[in-house]
Design a protein around this motif. Structure first.
Motif, PDB file in Angstrom:
ATOM      1  N   ALA A 111      13.450  38.935 -33.914  1.00  0.00           N
ATOM      2  CA  ALA A 111      12.656  39.855 -32.886  1.00  0.00           C
ATOM      3  C   ALA A 111      13.157  39.389 -31.286  1.00  0.00           C
ATOM      4  O   ALA A 111      12.987  41.020 -30.635  1.00  0.00           O
ATOM      5  N   ARG A 112      12.418  39.150 -31.104  1.00  0.00           N
ATOM      6  CA  ARG A 112      12.056  38.396 -29.580  1.00  0.00           C
ATOM      7  C   ARG A 112      13.808  38.711 -29.025  1.00  0.00           C
ATOM      8  O   ARG A 112      14.219  39.028 -27.937  1.00  0.00           O
ATOM      9  N   TYR A 113      14.598  38.497 -29.797  1.00  0.00           N
ATOM     10  CA  TYR A 113      15.888  38.527 -29.306  1.00  0.00           C
ATOM     11  C   TYR A 113      16.395  39.388 -29.665  1.00  0.00           C
ATOM     12  O   TYR A 113      17.463  40.238 -28.986  1.00  0.00           O
ATOM     13  N   GLN A 114      16.681  39.843 -30.404  1.00  0.00           N
ATOM     14  CA  GLN A 114      16.965  41.573 -30.603  1.00  0.00           C
ATOM     15  C   GLN A 114      16.444  42.572 -29.665  1.00  0.00           C
ATOM     16  O   GLN A 114      16.892  43.762 -29.111  1.00  0.00           O
ATOM     17  N   ARG A 115      14.943  42.356 -29.483  1.00  0.00           N
ATOM     18  CA  ARG A 115      14.107  42.938 -28.315  1.00  0.00           C
ATOM     19  C   ARG A 115      14.848  42.554 -26.538  1.00  0.00           C
ATOM     20  O   ARG A 115      15.187  43.896 -25.988  1.00  0.00           O
ATOM     21  N   SER A 116      15.317  41.414 -26.351  1.00  0.00           N
ATOM     22  CA  SER A 116      15.599  41.114 -25.242  1.00  0.00           C
ATOM     23  C   SER A 116      17.205  41.648 -25.205  1.00  0.00           C
ATOM     24  O   SER A 116      18.244  42.259 -24.038  1.00  0.00           O
ATOM     25  N   LYS A 117      17.581  41.809 -26.131  1.00  0.00           N
ATOM     26  CA  LYS A 117      18.909  42.537 -26.418  1.00  0.00           C
ATOM     27  C   LYS A 117      19.235  43.848 -26.103  1.00  0.00           C
ATOM     28  O   LYS A 117      19.943  45.303 -25.719  1.00  0.00           O
ATOM     29  N   GLY A 118      17.952  44.780 -26.096  1.00  0.00           N
ATOM     30  CA  GLY A 118      17.584  45.804 -25.802  1.00  0.00           C
ATOM     31  C   GLY A 118      18.286  46.773 -27.124  1.00  0.00           C
ATOM     32  O   GLY A 118      18.280  48.087 -27.270  1.00  0.00           O
ATOM     33  N   LYS A 119      17.914  46.355 -28.257  1.00  0.00           N
ATOM     34  CA  LYS A 119      17.937  47.219 -29.466  1.00  0.00           C
ATOM     35  C   LYS A 119      16.922  47.964 -30.045  1.00  0.00           C
ATOM     36  O   LYS A 119      15.610  47.544 -30.242  1.00  0.00           O
TER      37      LYS A 119
END
Length: 68
Positions: A60-68
């Motif tokens: 989830a952190r990775y997805q948030r950092s990608k801006g999705k």
């Protein structure tokens, strides 16, 4: 199915398969380690359960950092 949703489905399947295997063998692992040290057996069991949630938290952190 778009390539992005296909990638997400494959990632979810791999995570669930890995978690299923760990949870299936968890009692055996904990009992085996518990023969050496009950405290260590509990610690390993807790860590394996927490790892399941940590994978989703990190994803989830990775997805948030990608801006999705």
């Amino acid at each position: 199915m778009s390539p992005e949703s296909r990638s997400q489905a494959i990632a979810a399947a791999i995570i669930l398969l890995g978690a299923g295997l760990v949870l299936y063998f968890l009692p055996t692992i904990v009992l085996w380690i518990g023969n050496f040290s009950p405290v260590l057996g509990i610690a390993v069991g807790v860590c394996l359960i927490m790892a399941f949630f940590a994978v989703f938290w990190l994803r989830a952190r990775y997805q948030r950092s990608k801006g999705k």
